[in-house]
Write an enzyme that holds these catalytic residues in place. Structure first.
Site, short mmCIF file in Angstrom:
data_model
loop_
_atom_site.label_atom_id
_atom_site.label_comp_id
_atom_site.label_asym_id
_atom_site.label_seq_id
_atom_site.Cartn_x
_atom_site.Cartn_y
_atom_site.Cartn_z
N SER A 194 5.59 12.04 -4.67
CA SER A 194 4.15 12.14 -4.82
C SER A 194 3.59 13.05 -3.73
O SER A 194 3.84 12.83 -2.55
CB SER A 194 3.55 10.73 -4.73
OG SER A 194 2.16 10.79 -4.82
N GLN A 211 2.11 -6.05 -3.04
CA GLN A 211 2.59 -6.17 -1.65
C GLN A 211 3.87 -5.34 -1.44
O GLN A 211 4.05 -4.34 -2.11
CB GLN A 211 2.82 -7.65 -1.30
CG GLN A 211 1.54 -8.48 -1.20
CD GLN A 211 1.02 -9.02 -2.51
OE1 GLN A 211 1.74 -9.65 -3.25
NE2 GLN A 211 -0.23 -8.79 -2.82
N LYS A 220 -0.56 4.16 -8.12
CA LYS A 220 -0.46 5.54 -8.61
C LYS A 220 0.82 5.71 -9.43
O LYS A 220 0.81 6.31 -10.51
CB LYS A 220 -0.47 6.53 -7.44
CG LYS A 220 -0.06 7.88 -7.96
CD LYS A 220 0.10 8.99 -7.00
CE LYS A 220 0.83 10.09 -7.77
NZ LYS A 220 0.65 11.42 -7.25
N GLY A 261 -4.52 -4.25 -3.85
CA GLY A 261 -5.50 -3.24 -4.22
C GLY A 261 -4.72 -1.99 -4.56
O GLY A 261 -4.07 -1.41 -3.68
N HIS A 262 -4.70 -1.63 -5.83
CA HIS A 262 -3.88 -0.49 -6.28
C HIS A 262 -4.81 0.62 -6.76
O HIS A 262 -5.59 0.42 -7.69
CB HIS A 262 -2.94 -0.93 -7.41
CG HIS A 262 -1.94 -1.96 -6.97
ND1 HIS A 262 -1.02 -2.53 -7.80
CD2 HIS A 262 -1.70 -2.50 -5.74
CE1 HIS A 262 -0.27 -3.38 -7.12
NE2 HIS A 262 -0.67 -3.39 -5.87
N THR A 263 -4.72 1.77 -6.12
CA THR A 263 -5.68 2.85 -6.36
C THR A 263 -5.14 3.85 -7.38
O THR A 263 -4.04 4.37 -7.22
CB THR A 263 -5.96 3.60 -5.04
OG1 THR A 263 -6.17 2.62 -4.01
CG2 THR A 263 -7.16 4.51 -5.16
N LYS A 308 1.96 2.10 -5.09
CA LYS A 308 2.52 1.52 -6.33
C LYS A 308 1.61 1.75 -7.53
O LYS A 308 2.06 2.05 -8.62
CB LYS A 308 2.74 0.00 -6.16
CG LYS A 308 3.71 -0.35 -5.05
CD LYS A 308 3.78 -1.85 -4.83
CE LYS A 308 2.52 -2.47 -4.28
NZ LYS A 308 2.16 -2.07 -2.92
N ASP A 356 0.81 -1.23 0.00
CA ASP A 356 0.00 0.00 0.00
C ASP A 356 0.84 1.27 0.00
O ASP A 356 0.42 2.31 0.53
CB ASP A 356 -0.98 0.02 1.20
CG ASP A 356 -1.90 -1.17 1.19
OD1 ASP A 356 -2.22 -1.66 0.09
OD2 ASP A 356 -2.29 -1.63 2.27
N GLU A 357 2.00 1.23 -0.61
CA GLU A 357 2.89 2.39 -0.64
C GLU A 357 2.47 3.42 -1.68
O GLU A 357 3.01 4.53 -1.71
CB GLU A 357 4.33 1.94 -0.94
CG GLU A 357 4.95 0.99 0.08
CD GLU A 357 4.67 -0.47 -0.24
OE1 GLU A 357 3.83 -0.75 -1.13
OE2 GLU A 357 5.29 -1.34 0.40
P1 GDP Z 1 -0.71 0.34 -3.56
O1 GDP Z 1 -1.32 -0.93 -3.10
O2 GDP Z 1 0.77 0.39 -3.29
O3 GDP Z 1 -1.03 0.68 -4.99
O4 GDP Z 1 -1.35 1.50 -2.67
P2 GDP Z 1 -2.92 1.66 -2.32
O5 GDP Z 1 -3.64 2.14 -3.50
O6 GDP Z 1 -3.42 0.44 -1.63
O7 GDP Z 1 -2.82 2.76 -1.18
C1 GDP Z 1 -2.26 4.01 -1.41
C2 GDP Z 1 -3.33 5.07 -1.13
O8 GDP Z 1 -2.72 6.35 -1.08
C3 GDP Z 1 -4.36 5.18 -2.24
O9 GDP Z 1 -5.59 5.56 -1.68
C4 GDP Z 1 -3.81 6.29 -3.13
O10 GDP Z 1 -4.84 6.97 -3.87
C5 GDP Z 1 -3.21 7.20 -2.11
N1 GDP Z 1 -2.03 7.97 -2.53
C6 GDP Z 1 -1.00 7.60 -3.32
N2 GDP Z 1 -0.05 8.55 -3.37
C7 GDP Z 1 -0.50 9.56 -2.59
C8 GDP Z 1 0.05 10.83 -2.19
O11 GDP Z 1 1.15 11.22 -2.56
N3 GDP Z 1 -0.72 11.59 -1.36
C9 GDP Z 1 -1.94 11.19 -0.90
N4 GDP Z 1 -2.59 12.01 -0.09
N5 GDP Z 1 -2.47 10.01 -1.24
C10 GDP Z 1 -1.76 9.20 -2.06
P1 IMO Z 2 -0.82 -4.17 -2.27
O1 IMO Z 2 -0.35 -4.72 -3.58
C1 IMO Z 2 -1.03 -4.58 2.07
C2 IMO Z 2 -0.98 -8.62 3.71
C3 IMO Z 2 -2.26 -8.99 4.43
C4 IMO Z 2 -1.71 -9.93 5.48
C5 IMO Z 2 -0.62 -10.68 4.74
C6 IMO Z 2 -1.06 -12.03 4.17
O2 IMO Z 2 -2.13 -3.48 -2.34
O3 IMO Z 2 0.25 -3.39 -1.60
P2 IMO Z 2 -2.58 -12.73 2.09
O4 IMO Z 2 -4.01 -12.41 1.78
O5 IMO Z 2 -1.62 -12.29 1.04
O6 IMO Z 2 -2.37 -14.17 2.48
O7 IMO Z 2 -2.26 -11.88 3.43
O8 IMO Z 2 -0.23 -9.83 3.66
N1 IMO Z 2 -1.15 -8.16 2.32
C7 IMO Z 2 -1.14 -6.86 1.97
N2 IMO Z 2 -1.03 -5.75 2.73
N3 IMO Z 2 -1.08 -4.47 0.72
C8 IMO Z 2 -1.16 -5.57 -0.06
O9 IMO Z 2 -1.11 -5.51 -1.40
C9 IMO Z 2 -1.21 -6.84 0.57
N4 IMO Z 2 -1.32 -8.11 0.12
C10 IMO Z 2 -1.25 -8.90 1.20
O10 IMO Z 2 -2.87 -7.87 5.01
O11 IMO Z 2 -1.08 -9.18 6.51
MG MG Z 3 -2.85 -1.61 -1.86
#
Ligand code: GDP
Ligand code: IMO
Ligand code: MG
Length: 433
Positions: free
Chosen positions: A413, A224, A18, A40-42, A16, A13-14
């Site tokens: 970002s 991840q 975006k 879940g990539h937003t 990626k 959830d860093e």
């Molecule tokens: P991913 O799994 O690494 O793609 O990240 P996620 O989508 O799960 O979570 C990142 C969240 O931060 C999402 O809701 C993005 O829309 C949001 N996001 C990404 N970059 C930024 C940023 O620079 N600032 C803010 N405020 N939100 C961001």
């Molecule tokens: P993105 O790509 C954050 C975490 C789960 C749990 C552990 C094992 O959006 O960054 P699993 O369902 O894979 O067996 O769960 O890994 N986990 C994530 N946490 N972002 C993810 O993906 C994740 N995918 C798995 O929360 O701790």
């Molecule tokens: Mg995510």
């Protein structure tokens, strides 16, 4: 030849998605290479917001080829729903726009049931999985009793494999007090899904190798994060596959020299969703404030994310695991007005500095992070588009991170939207910017 991997440098959830959406502009092909619908990539473009779980985050850019590589485990229900959602936007109209590897393993309903049954049986020792069936599906893959996307074209084969698998699966489900699954129900679901998915199926590895050989820019989208890696992460609080950048090679069938660049993505603070050790976690109101300001809620499961300070010790380890050539720093805007900031620069255990990152939960739970305090800032930085225009304390933070990790921050970002980003160069052109 140009391969660039975008990989999570924390616990997922860093941001990626975006970053991949943004960098897709420079790429010809965008490839998801591991994980499954646990990701879940937003993506935020103007008023439009899309969360991708399986389809690469280059999908919003017409004309780019999207590929799902063999190591991705595919829940056909999720893939069909995602194709529908993207097609509603007028994208993926031609089958050539998306190539799904025939070698991807299928996440079937019983994998999800087993994931849930095992998590509840673990009680206090639960992992906090996403319940997307990832672990049980990958177990079947390694045990050589899985079903693959390419098998969907042969109903006789599907029948033979499922018939062979179900007695054991159902015995397990009954052991956990769950209802057994019925062969007919599985067939009915798969028949419909096969019709939708098969037009996109082909040899992803061959395509990617050919594109790299032609000198095309291939962007590999990780899922991840490094600390969730099955071998190098905080086991057992990890996912069931390798999440390090190098995993791209066995996934697509590439030699390691074909990947030239690795951009590690990190937030300007830390988050983790699910169980497991988190040394810089803020269990107080500041953690809650970070969660509220950063909208830190899981994109896949809706669970609140645990929040804490930036951890340079963990990042040093992630940079080494991925072999990062650059960093992308996200969510800097969230820290505006937060007051003085802390970053962990070392871990101490029993009065001694640790040299290597300890991944054992029993050790990580006992380490004491050594913090350095940095000046915060109050300005809203979301409209800034030059690194030099950022307030001095932000620039100091960037320098501190770069100095410690020895890797340049090439993407900054400052907001969730695609446009709210400072990119210093086309990442595929190291020598000729
Ligand atoms: P991913 O799994 O690494 O793609 O990240 P996620 O989508 O799960 O979570 C990142 C969240 O931060 C999402 O809701 C993005 O829309 C949001 N996001 C990404 N970059 C930024 C940023 O620079 N600032 C803010 N405020 N939100 C961001
Ligand atoms: P993105 O790509 C954050 C975490 C789960 C749990 C552990 C094992 O959006 O960054 P699993 O369902 O894979 O067996 O769960 O890994 N986990 C994530 N946490 N972002 C993810 O993906 C994740 N995918 C798995 O929360 O701790
Ligand atoms: Mg995510």
């Amino acid at each position: 030849m140009a391969g660039l991997v975008v990989a999570g440098a924390q616990w997922g959830d860093e941001g990626k998605g975006k970053v991949v959406d943004l960098l897709s502009e420079f790429a010809d092909v965008v490839v998801r290479f591991h994980g499954g619908a646990n990701a879940g990539h937003t993506l935020v473009v103007g008023e439009d917001r899309l969360v991708t779980h399986l389809i690469p985050s280059g999908v919003l850019r017409p004309g780019k080829r999207c590929v799902i590589g063999p190591a991705v485990v595919i829940d056909p229900q999720v893939l069909v729903a995602e194709i529908d959602e993207v097609q509603k936007r007028g994208l993926l109209q031609r089958p050539e726009a998306l190539l799904v590897s025939h070698r991807c393993h299928l996440v079937l309903p019983y994998h999800k049931l087993l994931d849930a049954a095992r998590e509840s049986a673990r009680g206090a020792l639960k992992i906090g999985t996403t319940l997307r069936g990832i672990g049980p599906c990958l177990e079947d893959k390694v045990a050589r009793c899985g079903l693959r996307v390419g098998d969907l074209g042969d109903s006789g084969l599907v029948n033979a494999r499922l018939s062979a698998r179900l007695p054991e699966v159902n015995a397990l489900l009954v052991h956990y007090g769950r209802e057994p699954v019925r062969l007919e129900d599985l067939h009915a679901g798969l028949r419909e899904q096969a019709e939708r998915i098969l037009p996109f199926v082909g040899d992803a590895g061959a395509l990617v190798r050919a594109e790299l050989a032609r000198g095309r820019a291939v962007l590999f989208e990780g899922a991840q994060g490094a600390l969730l890696d099955i071998d190098h992460g905080t086991y057992p609080y990890v996912t069931s596959s390798n999440t390090v950048a190098g995993a791209v090679c066995p996934s697509l069938g590439l030699g390691p020299r074909l990947v030239e660049e690795v951009m590690g993505i990190t937030k300007a603070y830390s988050t983790r969703v699910g169980e497991g050790p988190f040394p810089t976690e803020l269990a107080d109101e500041r953690g809650q404030l970070l969660r509220a300001r950063g909208h830190e809620v899981g994109a896949t499961t809706g669970r609140p994310r645990r929040c804490g300070w930036l951890d340079l010790v963990a990042l040093r380890y992630a940079v080494a695991l991925h072999g990062c050539t650059s960093l992308g720093l996200t969510k800097l805007d969230v820290l505006g007005g937060f007051g003085p900031l802390k970053v962990a620069v070392a871990y101490r255990l029993d009065g001694r500095d640790l040299q290597e990152y300890p991944t054992e939960p029993g050790v990580l739970e006992r380490v004491e992070p050594v913090y350095e305090e940095l000046e915060g800032w109050d300005e809203d930085i979301r409209d800034l588009r030059e690194r030099e225009a950022l307030p001095t304390p932000v620039q100091r933070l960037l320098k501190r991170i770069e100095g410690d990790l020895g890797v340049p921050i090439e993407l900054i970002s400052v907001g969730a939207a695609r446009a709210e980003t400072i990119v210093s160069r086309n990442p595929f052109r190291r020598k000729n910017p």
